[in-house]
Scaffold this active site. Structure first.
Site, PDB file in Angstrom:
ATOM      1  CE  LYS A  63       4.345 -51.515 -97.815  1.00 55.98           C
ATOM      2  NZ  LYS A  63       4.419 -51.624 -99.176  1.00 55.98           N
ATOM      3  CG  ASP A 107       6.965 -51.683-101.509  1.00 56.24           C
ATOM      4  OD1 ASP A 107       7.826 -51.173-103.217  1.00 56.24           O
ATOM      5  OD2 ASP A 107       6.371 -52.499-101.117  1.00 56.24           O
ATOM      6  CE  LYS A 145       1.842 -57.552-103.731  1.00 52.70           C
ATOM      7  NZ  LYS A 145       1.750 -56.520-103.352  1.00 52.70           N
ATOM      8  CD  GLU A 147       8.259 -55.475-103.483  1.00 54.60           C
ATOM      9  OE1 GLU A 147       6.903 -54.965-103.404  1.00 54.60           O
ATOM     10  OE2 GLU A 147       8.425 -55.560-102.214  1.00 54.60           O
ATOM     11  CG  ASP A 176       4.880 -55.470-105.839  1.00 49.68           C
ATOM     12  OD1 ASP A 176       4.183 -57.028-105.943  1.00 49.68           O
ATOM     13  OD2 ASP A 176       4.417 -55.088-104.656  1.00 49.68           O
TER      14      ASP A 176
END
Length: 308
Positions: free
Chosen positions: A98, A127, A203, A154, A179
């Site tokens: 992250k 990400d 998702k 991402e 995403d």
């Protein structure tokens, strides 16, 4: 949502999943997580009625193993590097970092610190969570990361800016994953039209469940875009549903369904064994729900009779 969606589907056959989604979409716009809960329940019922795991109802077994990465939150570079080495020692086969903090130069430092710590062969994805915001800023940062040999980056810029994401992809060499910009089939089609990503992260709680997620993955496959199933903070029930979708589609090549590992208390028994997750071959989702634990953690309940 219970008073809006449930009356629309009471008495419906769970196998009529397309019509159930039509009824839900006619009743209310968006609210995809609520629709996903109904969709997942329908697939569990279908599997139990057919005496088959859900993945056999949506394509069969397309993968031998399902893996999940070690996710490292934003911390100081040395701390992330140390945690990355520990993850490798524990048996993880890939890392997700992250980043996207206010100081992008610190992000670069974090990424290279982890790469140096784990060596060149360990797959690393990052990400950004929209953190680099503008196209120009994102391009500048990404081009400084070529030597880090990242699997993908991402969502480097803000969600919804699919045209900007396409520009980032054109001006950089590291693969790009969308995403937050992927929530509907319309989003996927726009990404395809603009050639905005190499990967998309689907998702279930944002797309509305297994049925629309599979459709989105198929659309991506037609354009040569690889799909991943990611997760929100979900129990074993929601995570198992995502893993069934992964299992059944060859184009869904990765997964990040680690929600159950974040809870102190859980209602299900999804089986994580580093670096793999093992789906049960029992009918439906294959999850045994601890009823006492569910009662403890549930704030409201609804009992319906007949059909769904």
């Amino acid at each position: 949502m219970r008073t809006v969606l449930i009356p629309q589907i009471i008495g419906q056959n769970p196998f009529d999943i397309e019509n159930i989604h039509h009824l839900m979409n006619s009743a209310i716009v968006r609210n995809q997580a609520a629709k996903a809960a109904i969709d997942i329940a329908c697939y569990d019922l279908m599997g139990k009625a057919a005496n088959q795991p859900v993945y056999n109802l949506i394509g069969g077994r397309a993968h031998e193993q399902l893996q999940y990465p070690k996710v490292l939150s934003i911390e100081e570079p040395a701390v992330m590097a140390e945690k990355a080495k520990l993850a490798v020692d524990q048996g993880f086969s890939s890392l997700k970092l992250k980043v996207g903090g206010p100081d992008s130069s610190k992000d670069i430092e974090r990424i290279y610190a982890v790469r140096e710590a784990v060596g060149k062969s360990m797959p690393i994805r990052i990400d950004v969570n929209q953190g680099w915001k503008t196209v120009g800023h994102a391009v500048q940062v990404i081009n400084q990361l070529d030597a880090a040999q990242l699997t993908w980056i991402e969502q480097p810029i803000r969600m919804g800016d699919i045209r900007g994401l396409a520009e980032v992809r054109r001006k950089t060499s590291t693969p790009i994953m969308a995403d937050e910009s992927v929530q509907t089939m319309e989003d996927v089609l726009e990404i395809i039209r603009l050639q905005a990503a190499d990967y998309i992260n689907i998702k279930l709680m944002k797309s509305g469940g297994i049925f629309p997620a599979i459709q989105m993955a198929k659309a991506a496959e037609s354009a040569g875009i690889i799909a991943q199933i990611g997760s929100m903070v979900e129990s074993s029930v929601g995570s198992a549903a995502g893993y069934h979708a992964v299992m059944a589609r060859r184009n869904i090549q990765s997964s990040e369904l680690t929600g159950p590992l974040l809870f102190n208390e859980e209602i299900g028994n999804l089986n994580y064994q580093l670096p793999n997750v093992h789906l049960s071959e029992n009918p439906g989702l294959g999850i045994e729900v601890n009823e006492a634990q569910l009662e403890k953690l549930t704030t409201a309940s609804c009992i319906v009779e007949g059909g769904v």
